[in-house]
Design a protein around this motif. Structure first.
Motif, mmCIF file in Angstrom:
data_model
loop_
_atom_site.group_PDB
_atom_site.id
_atom_site.type_symbol
_atom_site.label_atom_id
_atom_site.label_comp_id
_atom_site.label_asym_id
_atom_site.label_seq_id
_atom_site.Cartn_x
_atom_site.Cartn_y
_atom_site.Cartn_z
ATOM 1 N N SER A 260 -29.293 -5.369 10.254
ATOM 2 C CA SER A 260 -28.483 -4.357 9.565
ATOM 3 C C SER A 260 -29.300 -3.598 8.538
ATOM 4 N N SER A 261 -30.208 -4.298 7.848
ATOM 5 C CA SER A 261 -31.056 -3.643 6.864
ATOM 6 C C SER A 261 -31.972 -2.619 7.525
ATOM 7 N N ASP B 75 -28.220 -9.885 9.255
ATOM 8 C CA ASP B 75 -28.420 -9.169 7.991
ATOM 9 C C ASP B 75 -29.728 -8.381 8.009
ATOM 10 N N THR C 160 -32.257 -11.982 11.960
ATOM 11 C CA THR C 160 -30.868 -12.314 11.637
ATOM 12 C C THR C 160 -30.026 -11.044 11.649
ATOM 13 N N HIS D 82 -25.444 -5.227 17.293
ATOM 14 C CA HIS D 82 -25.254 -4.373 16.127
ATOM 15 C C HIS D 82 -24.589 -3.065 16.549
#
Length: 285
Positions: free
Chosen positions: A194-195, A191, A189, A247
């Motif tokens: 991004s992590s 998120d 995902t 991203h």
């Protein structure tokens, strides 16, 4: 638009690789400079090097990447294997320099005794190789898939090795999505992506990544299974691959797909899927 390509064969002669990449719709490509399953290497003559350089120039493909063969193990605890592996690294750096290839990708290897000692041996191997090779070829350390005794599956391990080598001008990272996922880094995902990007940026910086090996994964997250799948057809899936491509920390980095070629898809089809996913908008992700 993402700079995308695949790994192509050098069968016949090195200079044929560029044409194969063009046929597949690539912007860039990756090769082995020799048979990856053996130690011996045919000498690259001046004529060989000129033909390769001319073919690349005529194709307008860039950047070009080479990958270390399968046999060397820079983390090995066995003296003879370690010596041969350092020699192989020096040889590949020299071959890349002759061919005008700016980047060489290497796995960090496996340590049969202790992964901490293995990391130290990788650092020493790279420093020895740089001492013997004065070219400007950049060595890209590739994360591994979490297999038993592997070095470089955790981002912290890679940061430790980078710090030990110290020479930022000659080192960088190749981030493999299948390997990261298999090692337990979720990429399914936006998120989750991004992590992972935040962890990379904190440990050694997203700017150190010069290449993404964009591969879907056959295994589950954290499985340790190094099995690549067609883009969007594996456990990472279309949403996850799109999240990587879109991203802001990853979307300017060249990607190389090392995906299967079978009756479902070939290289050109996977490149086409990359192009689609780069621009596609997913809802409720």
């Amino acid at each position: 638009m993402v700079v995308a390509g695949v790994h192509v064969s050098i069968a016949g002669s090195l200079d044929q690789a560029a044409g194969r990449a063009v046929e597949r719709g690539c912007d860039c490509f990756q090769i082995f400079t020799k048979n990856p399953r053996g130690w011996a290497a045919k000498v690259i003559t001046d004529q060989d090097a000129a033909a390769f350089r001319n073919a690349v120039s005529a194709s307008s493909l860039q950047p070009i990447f080479a990958h270390m063969p399968y046999l060397p193990n820079l983390a090995s605890e066995k003296p003879e294997m370690y010596r041969k592996s350092v020699d192989a690294l020096v040889l590949e750096l020299q071959r890349c320099s002759l061919l005008g290839i700016p980047y060489l990708v290497t796995h960090l290897g496996h340590a049969g005794d202790d992964t901490g000692l293995g990391r130290d041996r990788v650092v020493s191997a790279v420093l020895q190789a740089f001492d013997q090779d004065s070219s400007d070829v950049t060595l890209l350390l590739e994360n591994t898939a979490g297999e038993r005794n592997s070095v470089g599956s955790r981002l912290e391990e890679i940061a430790t090795v980078l710090n030990g080598i110290g020479d930022k001008s000659r080192t960088g990272i190749c981030f493999d999505t299948c390997h990261a996922f298999a090692a337990g880094y979720d990429l399914r995902t936006p998120d989750a992506v991004s992590s992972v990007a935040e962890q990379i940026d904190t440990l050694f910086g997203l700017s150190r990544i010069a290449l993404i090996h964009l591969n879907d994964a056959k295994g589950a997250c954290g499985s340790g299974l190094d099995r690549h799948e067609h883009i969007g057809c594996g456990s990472i899936g279309e949403h996850g691959i799109a999240a990587v491509l879109q991203h802001p920390g990853f979307n300017k980095i060249p990607v190389i797909c090392e995906t299967p070629v079978d009756d479902r898809r070939g290289d050109a089809e996977n490149i086409a899927v990359v192009r689609r996913l780069e621009a596609e908008v997913f809802q409720n992700v």
